[in-house]
Design a protein around this motif. Structure first.
Motif: not given
Length: 185
Positions: A16-27, A31-35
């Motif tokens: 999840v954190r790697a996915a968030a980083d890939n999209m440029g999402v900080d914080g 995370d719950a939505r991405i998951e």
């Protein structure tokens, strides 16, 4: 009968954190939505290509032995093959009694070379097969192009941009990432 998933994966094929980083999402507030999106996209992908990405358990119950059993793919481990013999006794095969025949898109369970399946009762649930399938327990075991597909599809959910150029160029490339994994019957 076909196989039924009895234990879902405990990890996602993309962190999840790697996915968030890939999209440029900080914080971590998204995370719950991405998951949730990753779980849905992964489930859809698994259905589309007929493969399991992360370790999961599948069970099949059959009314006797077939010449071969098409298993969920890819198989990590055959956990057990049980059957009820013609006398009504529950028996279990050992790994020397069968073999896995692995193809690029399919895995089959067949009797070991030079052997036959034992005689079983011909009744619903007389033969039970339990397998663990997927590429493993670590997201790094998922093929790179499948992880890229998941990240691209996830990005589409968070990207408000639309348009015919994006649909034609970007989507066709992303969809082509699945070609090596599709089953063509």
């Amino acid at each position: 009968m076909t196989f039924v998933r009895t234990a879902a994966p405990t990890v996602l094929p993309v962190d999840v954190r790697a996915a968030a980083d890939n999209m440029g999402v900080d914080g971590t507030e998204l995370d719950a939505r991405i998951e949730g999106w990753l779980r849905g996209i992964t489930a859809t992908l698994e259905r589309r290509i007929g493969q399991c990405l992360m370790r999961q358990r599948w069970e099949g119950a059959f009314a006797g032995f077939l010449p071969e059993f098409r298993l969920p793919h890819p198989v990590l481990e055959v956990e057990k093959v049980e059957y009820v013999d013609t006398g009504g006794t529950l028996c279990q095969l050992t790994a020397t009694d069968y073999r896995l025949v692995r193809g690029e898109y399919d895995t089959y369970l067949r009797p070991a070379i030079g052997r036959q399946w034992p005689a079983s009762l011909l009744a619903d649930g007389a033969v039970n097969i339990v397998v663990s399938c997927g590429y493993g327990d670590d997201p790094s075991k998922t093929p790179d192009d499948l992880r890229l597909y998941l990240l691209a599809k996830l990005g589409e959910q968070f990207d408000p941009a639309t348009g015919s150029e994006r649909e034609n160029v970007h989507t066709s490339f992303v969809e082509s990432l699945l070609d090596p994994y599709r089953r063509f019957n």
